[in-house]
Design an enzyme around this catalytic site. Sequence first.
Site, PDB file in Angstrom:
ATOM      1  NE  ARG A  32      -1.248   0.447   4.516  1.00  0.00           N
ATOM      2  CZ  ARG A  32      -1.364   1.308   5.520  1.00  0.00           C
ATOM      3  NH1 ARG A  32      -2.191   2.304   5.443  1.00  0.00           N
ATOM      4  NH2 ARG A  32      -0.641   1.171   6.609  1.00  0.00           N
ATOM      5  CB  CYS A  56      26.741  15.182  30.593  1.00  0.00           C
ATOM      6  SG  CYS A  56      26.681  14.622  28.870  1.00  0.00           S
ATOM      7  CG  ASP A  79      16.312  15.126  39.864  1.00  0.00           C
ATOM      8  OD1 ASP A  79      16.709  14.705  40.964  1.00  0.00           O
ATOM      9  OD2 ASP A  79      17.069  15.323  38.897  1.00  0.00           O
ATOM     10  CG  ASN A 156      10.651   5.056  26.789  1.00  0.00           C
ATOM     11  OD1 ASN A 156      10.192   3.990  26.402  1.00  0.00           O
ATOM     12  ND2 ASN A 156      10.131   5.765  27.772  1.00  0.00           N
ATOM     13  N   GLY A 162       9.504   8.931  22.913  1.00  0.00           N
ATOM     14  CA  GLY A 162       9.254   9.760  24.086  1.00  0.00           C
ATOM     15  C   GLY A 162      10.468   9.992  24.966  1.00  0.00           C
ATOM     16  CB  SER A 164      12.675  13.727  28.097  1.00  0.00           C
ATOM     17  OG  SER A 164      13.249  12.991  29.157  1.00  0.00           O
ATOM     18  CG  HIS A 169      18.435   7.856  30.260  1.00  0.00           C
ATOM     19  ND1 HIS A 169      18.411   8.619  29.110  1.00  0.00           N
ATOM     20  CD2 HIS A 169      17.178   7.926  30.769  1.00  0.00           C
ATOM     21  CE1 HIS A 169      17.208   9.143  28.941  1.00  0.00           C
ATOM     22  NE2 HIS A 169      16.420   8.731  29.927  1.00  0.00           N
ATOM     23  CD  GLN A 171      12.319   6.836  32.827  1.00  0.00           C
ATOM     24  OE1 GLN A 171      11.684   7.154  33.833  1.00  0.00           O
ATOM     25  NE2 GLN A 171      11.933   7.175  31.617  1.00  0.00           N
ATOM     26  CD  GLU A 185       4.384 -10.751  29.779  1.00  0.00           C
ATOM     27  OE1 GLU A 185       5.333 -11.056  30.534  1.00  0.00           O
ATOM     28  OE2 GLU A 185       4.531 -10.173  28.687  1.00  0.00           O
ATOM     29  CG  HIS A 299       9.925 -12.444  28.653  1.00  0.00           C
ATOM     30  ND1 HIS A 299       9.257 -13.014  29.716  1.00  0.00           N
ATOM     31  CD2 HIS A 299       9.097 -11.477  28.184  1.00  0.00           C
ATOM     32  CE1 HIS A 299       8.077 -12.425  29.865  1.00  0.00           C
ATOM     33  NE2 HIS A 299       7.957 -11.483  28.945  1.00  0.00           N
ATOM     34  CG  PHE A 315       1.337   6.910  13.606  1.00  0.00           C
ATOM     35  CD1 PHE A 315       1.644   7.765  14.649  1.00  0.00           C
ATOM     36  CD2 PHE A 315       1.939   7.102  12.372  1.00  0.00           C
ATOM     37  CE1 PHE A 315       2.530   8.810  14.459  1.00  0.00           C
ATOM     38  CE2 PHE A 315       2.831   8.154  12.187  1.00  0.00           C
ATOM     39  CZ  PHE A 315       3.128   9.006  13.221  1.00  0.00           C
ATOM     40  CD  GLU A 320      -3.087  -0.237  14.318  1.00  0.00           C
ATOM     41  OE1 GLU A 320      -3.171   0.998  14.166  1.00  0.00           O
ATOM     42  OE2 GLU A 320      -2.284  -0.945  13.733  1.00  0.00           O
ATOM     43  CD  GLN A 326      -3.378  -3.751  10.033  1.00  0.00           C
ATOM     44  OE1 GLN A 326      -2.959  -2.635  10.317  1.00  0.00           O
ATOM     45  NE2 GLN A 326      -3.117  -4.348   8.888  1.00  0.00           N
TER      46      GLN A 326
HETATM   47 ZN   LIG Z   1      24.675  13.721  28.260  1.00  0.00          ZN
HETATM   48 ZN   LIG Z   2       6.577 -10.017  28.710  1.00  0.00          ZN
END
Ligand SMILES: [Zn+2]
Ligand SMILES: [Zn+2]
Length: 353
Positions: A32, A56, A79, A156, A162, A164, A169, A171, A185, A299, A315, A320, A326
Amino acid sequence: MSADLRLLQFPHRRFNLLTREWILVSPQRTQRPWQGIVENAVHSPENRYDPSCYLCPGNTRAGGVRNPTYERTFSFDNDFAALLPDSPRFETNERGLLVAQSEAGICRVVCFSPRHDLTLPLMSFGEIRDVVDVWCEQFQELGRIPWVRHIQIFENRGASMGASNPHPHCQIWANATLPNIPEREISSFEAYRSEEKSCLLCDYLKLELARNERIVCYNEGFVVLVPYWAVWPFETLLLSWRHIGAIDELSAEERDQLADILKRITVRYDNLFETSFPYSLGFHQRPPGGRPHLEFHFHAHFLPPLLRSATVRKFMVGYELLAIPQRDITPEAAAARLSNLSELHYLQRSGPT
Ligand SMILES: [Zn+2]
Ligand SMILES: [Zn+2]
Ligand SMILES: [Zn+2]
């Protein structure tokens, strides 16, 4: 026509063993035309040090705290944490219609390296191994807190996921209740164990190895494959050969193997579209404390949004969000593309290409 061939040509649903939800696959749609949004290709930052980066070494963070001049990894409490360890405990329930509970938690940030410009695929094996060690220490430390029921380690990567800050790094959020997906799960693992007397992911892995249609790469400790039910175009599942529940059960050798497999899969991802490949990566592990969770198999999920180039992403919208996820490209085709890629990073190739 065999069922396998029909799966490559006609719309069908596939079942996610872990969440027990269906996804829709539409292989006939891959041609498509795309007239939607085109993103800017992203490359790794160029500078080893950025004076305006709050991660840094030696820089002052937004909250006013100054980072140490760390030389390997660096962990600190976020923070601007989404969860707080000491917030008051409460519960409300109005006729079962308005239901809420307090939630306690701890949110940490782990810088992978003092280098602002290094992502996992560009880090050395030893540098990634340091990150694996920090994940183990953090899992153990947070797991000793009596009220902690779930520890989510996640990265991320890339602004489109997302993140920032481009400084590499991850989280770690530890909280007092089981979040939705780990809870689903765990109940899938439990149900399979009581019916089949074995492990859901151990059995699934055996079947995947026998079929050899969705395996991307492996070493002696871990396998990366595109799961049968993958939703994101190049989604992968990283799982241990050995049946263990969490990162703290890894031997020294297996920690090496985890570092090795992380480098291999993330280099492949960067090579796919010769870009700094965005994704969300997260580990799923047994809940710490409480009863033993022998059913759970350690896992990680890589959930990357890119679809057909460095600039075209998938997207999750409309159908969805409202009905069912999908995809167009089949998981088998995605696995074949990923497994054929080089494990030498495109930025580290020497000579003319
Ligand atoms: Zn840095
Ligand atoms: Zn999992
Ligand atoms: Zn298992």
